[in-house]
Write an enzyme that holds these catalytic residues in place. Structure first.
Site, short mmCIF file in Angstrom:
data_model
loop_
_atom_site.label_atom_id
_atom_site.label_comp_id
_atom_site.label_asym_id
_atom_site.label_seq_id
_atom_site.Cartn_x
_atom_site.Cartn_y
_atom_site.Cartn_z
N LYS A 128 0.85 -1.19 0.00
CA LYS A 128 0.00 0.00 0.00
C LYS A 128 0.89 1.25 0.00
CE LYS A 128 -3.97 1.75 2.68
NZ LYS A 128 -4.78 1.53 3.91
N LEU A 177 -6.74 8.70 3.44
CA LEU A 177 -6.90 7.29 3.82
C LEU A 177 -8.23 7.00 4.50
CD1 LEU A 177 -3.44 6.14 5.31
CD2 LEU A 177 -4.36 5.67 3.04
N SER A 203 -9.52 1.77 2.33
CA SER A 203 -8.52 2.54 1.64
C SER A 203 -7.46 1.73 0.89
CB SER A 203 -7.83 3.45 2.66
OG SER A 203 -7.09 2.71 3.60
N ILE A 224 -7.68 0.51 9.85
CA ILE A 224 -8.12 1.01 11.15
C ILE A 224 -9.64 1.13 11.22
CG2 ILE A 224 -5.94 2.26 11.54
CD1 ILE A 224 -7.59 4.87 11.13
N GLY A 225 -10.32 0.81 10.09
CA GLY A 225 -11.78 0.85 10.12
C GLY A 225 -12.39 -0.09 9.08
N GLY A 226 -11.52 -0.81 8.38
CA GLY A 226 -12.01 -1.72 7.34
C GLY A 226 -11.16 -1.65 6.07
N SER A 227 -10.06 -0.94 6.12
CA SER A 227 -9.31 -0.57 4.92
C SER A 227 -8.61 -1.73 4.21
CB SER A 227 -8.27 0.51 5.25
OG SER A 227 -8.91 1.77 5.33
#
Lengths: 536, 536
Positions: A128, A177, A203, A224-227
């Site tokens: 990434k 992001l 992201s 950190i939230g689904g990336s």
């Protein structure tokens, strides 16, 4: 000072110049589904197709045996990555020359010593964009960060290289992001390879797309939230979100603490063999059918039903019960508030020097802020207020763990539920700009539970008939339901537009339970493959 | 509404009423050194003295064998705790009746089943005031929290009780917990048992004092900047500051995840046997003689020299080299700024409802803010600014770990330095109000390294001649040096006033390296005992 647009155009042109003439698609196909073009375009020869279609285990074995050279494997994946990029715009930094140089060194090393350099000897791995590689930029789609070249590798890049991996490309992300789609002012938008009118998620959207097109056998993102999980789900790849600090966990032969934030915990074969789950003999899974925020679309519900059926068929000792959502709305809003507490100051600090606008929406009509959904409304807070949010988060974590522990009373196994099976998103990939919620992924981040994404099936309009519910959790829930309806100009036009989009699920375990989650994920994956064979 | 003073007086009177008449000292001695009074006051009989003077290993063995009942052991420690309290004011909540009831249950359980309840069967354990015990207050010295009774145990209290421990008292702390001494408006001041004109340290000051007087065999505190280690050092007890999340680590028979913040990592016998340190055969220790912020007083330097000599004598394969301080000033100020970023709002929120003033100094002339030293000046910041401080902290951690890793070039063992040996404070216990720096402890918190405090010796004015340096790091350094000078009314009067104050050191290991730090700490402790015997 050059305008931000001209700086971005220059960077993009430099990237374009790195595409070898002989690997160019001409013309670039205009179809929506481009997933099979690497196979059909004729740029890859039979060997290159074999290399790039092989599983990682096969690749590592052939590379270690010296049957396949790292140079030829790296070249094949590089070529396929470049093809994928021309179709989906998935890459940022391209450094194939350098990768081939390192591959040649590793080939020579194996030849002269008879030994591999490490467990990933010769394997190409993509990263990434934000992961630093010495000498390269990590501009993350920010104009103001163009021209900043990393002085050293990120720790994860070091770990991969010491394990013998060949780094060769970096992949696209959204500006900040903090979007579950992939678009920025430098590199533009990445699309879903199964249907370019749909988002690849974000992201880590470039990674999801690239790996789905087999332009890379393995990619590293962040979540950190689904990336990691959202692009994995939308693109139909496997994806792991480890607990905080476990990302750098390494096999036992390698030094276990490269980074101060890495948890000093070795890979445990015992935990992988489900020692803490009765050796995997009598597993009790629980399915989260609906989180109470957004009702899943019919294909996702079908995926959950398939998982249930597969597990019940896999072993008569397995149980599959229902998981009752506990305070998902409160958890999601708490995490969103933490993100929002310093977001404005953060984005502003990066964007201001060049005048680059902060992106307000991922829709094709970029810059139009749509109501509701994924919350980018910044609510600046004081340090003390942020502490109170983290305290609330901790209390929610304590409470959720207790709810999970209490399931020991209903499983009959002497243990609480072994793993939760959950949607990754309430839908398969949607049109650009429509993925505005991360509610099915972010709650597990707040809880710091381990989560593994597994592809289950693909959308089939014959099977996935549209049964809109009559009652909605909220106006956002209604809006998401209506993504299946025709006629909204911001949305996909027809239910059929989801056709073939991957359907995926998450297997959720406890904090730092990566081994067991992978172990149980493999059980589910195998069980699903069995029923697919049976029902063919 | 009652004035805050009257609310505090009422609470203190209730505490006073819990002291049984037959355990009262009459008169209460006026000497400064009260450390031996539990032995000499005549309130403890021979059995009670034997129980309370025994090591934990002996206690656990006798309890498990049924040779000593938990009731008699708990009663002995309770009585000694009450004696200690009358001399040093170390307790907050006293719940001896309840403890004896539980002890009787455990005795009965052992008698009827032949089994212990857990690895700590029948052992009394004390808790720092903020650790919740169901049905009791944890007012933490805040007037406004008096009368709030805990609805359930803290996780650590549950773990201890499930392991068979008997909770019996809670111990004193400073208001806000953010002082390295122990004074608040509810319970007053706790003093050092070796010299009541000196501080016992803080914030776990009540624990340090109580354990030093053998009023408890084992206590649980907390430490975000030195709060376990400073009282341990000033009072001459052992004290462990585990890495973040390891506090709740438990033996392998017990469930390993009681709390979402607990790291899923079992006690490792391999790590304790120093498997990651060449099996402990060729250890290289490094001594931090001076952190560049405050030069240690002569007794502390003598303690470091003793440690060096002891280790070099312990094994010819051991090395002891110098550790060069790396950015301690920057690390200490970064952590202080993080604390200060929301402190004012935090303290104000708690103190405002009752009008209780926020304490500005720990000196006997309470409320007088002295210049310099431990920084309580609040600098309110935004959430974004706090994020930047945490980022700076992370960068400092990366950098320090690299410095440590790089010592592999000079040790000759093939490994970096195995452990750092450091002062705990730049002095032995000082007069009330004079302990205003936590620089020798807080840096290890910022780095999240494991730290174990070991008592080494006691101040001896004949050995510890006053050699004031000619050059100072700063005006604070000069001020600390002058604590050894007579004539300053805020300070102790003479170098002799430090006489007999404990001298202690820290053994520092990597993040989550508790097992190895305990292993190496035992090596140092044994080596020190050997040279003490030899030099007698």
């Amino acid at each position: 000072m050059a305008s931000w647009r001209s700086v971005a155009l220059k960077k993009k042109a430099e990237q374009e110049a790195l595409i070898p003439k002989e690997w160019r698609l001409d013309p670039i196909p205009s179809s929506n589904d481009v997933s099979s073009i690497p196979e059909t375009c004729g740029l890859l020869d039979a060997n290159e197709l074999e290399f790039t279609n092989s599983d990682i285990a096969v690749l590592l074995d052939k590379l270690a045996q010296g049957h396949w050279s790292s140079v030829s494997v790296t070249k094949a994946f590089s070529k396929r990555a470049i093809i994928a990029h021309q179709l989906t715009n998935c890459l940022t930094e391209i450094f194939i020359e350098r990768a081939l140089g390192r591959a040649a060194e590793l080939d020579e090393y194996l030849k002269s010593t008879g030994n591999v350099r490490g467990p990933l000897h010769g394997l190409p791995v993509s990263l990434k964009d934000q992961i630093n590689v010495e000498g390269l930029e990590s501009c993350m789609g920010y104009i103001s960060w163009i021209g900043q070249f990393a002085e050293r590798n990120a720790v994860v890049a070091d770990i991969l290289e010491e394990a013998g991996a060949i780094l060769f490309v970096k992949t696209n992300i959204p500006q900040t992001l903090m979007w579950p789609e992939t678009f920025n002012h430098v590199f533009g938008r990445t699309s879903n390879p199964y249907n370019r009118s749909l988002t690849c998620g974000g992201s880590s959207g470039g990674e999801g797309t690239l790996v789905a097109m087999r332009g890379s056998p393995l990619g590293v993102g962040s979540d950190i939230g689904g990336s990691v999980r959202i692009p994995a789900a939308f693109c139909g790849t496997y994806g792991l979100r480890p607990s905080y600090g476990r990302a750098a966990s390494t096999p036992s032969k390698v030094k276990i603490q490269y980074h101060p934030l890495a948890v000093r915990k070795r890979w445990s074969e015992d935990e992988y063999r489900l020692a803490d789950h009765g050796e995997g003999k009598q597993l009790c899974f629980a399915i989260l059918w609906d989180d109470g925020i957004i009702t899943p679309h019919p294909p996702i519900t079908r995926g959950l039903r398939m998982a249930k059926e597969a597990l019940l068929r896999a072993a008569s000792s397995f149980q599959v019960i229902d998981w009752k959502a506990h305070k998902h709305s409160e958890m999601y809003s708490t995490l969103s508030e933490i993100w929002a507490s310093g977001a404005e100051e953060d984005y502003g600090t990066v964007a201001a020097p060049t005048g680059e606008p902060v992106i307000a929406s991922m829709s094709l009509e970029n810059q139009i802020a749509l109501e509701g959904g994924f919350d980018h409304n910044s609510i600046p807070r004081s340090a003390y207020q942020l502490w109170q949010l983290h305290r609330k988060k901790r209390d929610l974590r304590e409470e959720h763990l207790q709810v999970w522990e209490d399931t020991v009373k209903i499983t009959g196994t002497g243990r609480p539920v072994d793993a939760i099976i959950s949607p990754v998103a309430p839908y398969a990939a949607v049109g650009h700009g429509n993925n505005k919620s991360a509610n099915y992924t972010a709650v597990w981040n707040l809880l710091d539970y381990t989560a593994l994404v597994i592809p289950v099936a693909q959308v089939d309009s014959k099977l996935d008939s549209v049964n809109l519910p009559q009652l909605f959790h909220s106006h956002i829930d209604r809006r998401v339901s209506e993504l299946l309806n025709a006629g909204n100009q911001h949305l996909v036009d027809n239910p059929e537009d989801f056709e073939n989009a991957p359907i995926s699920l998450q297997v959720i375990g406890r904090t730092l339970e990566e081994e067991a989650v992978i172990g149980m994920g493999e059980i589910l994956d195998t069980a699903l493959k069995v029923i697919k064979v049976e029902t063919k």
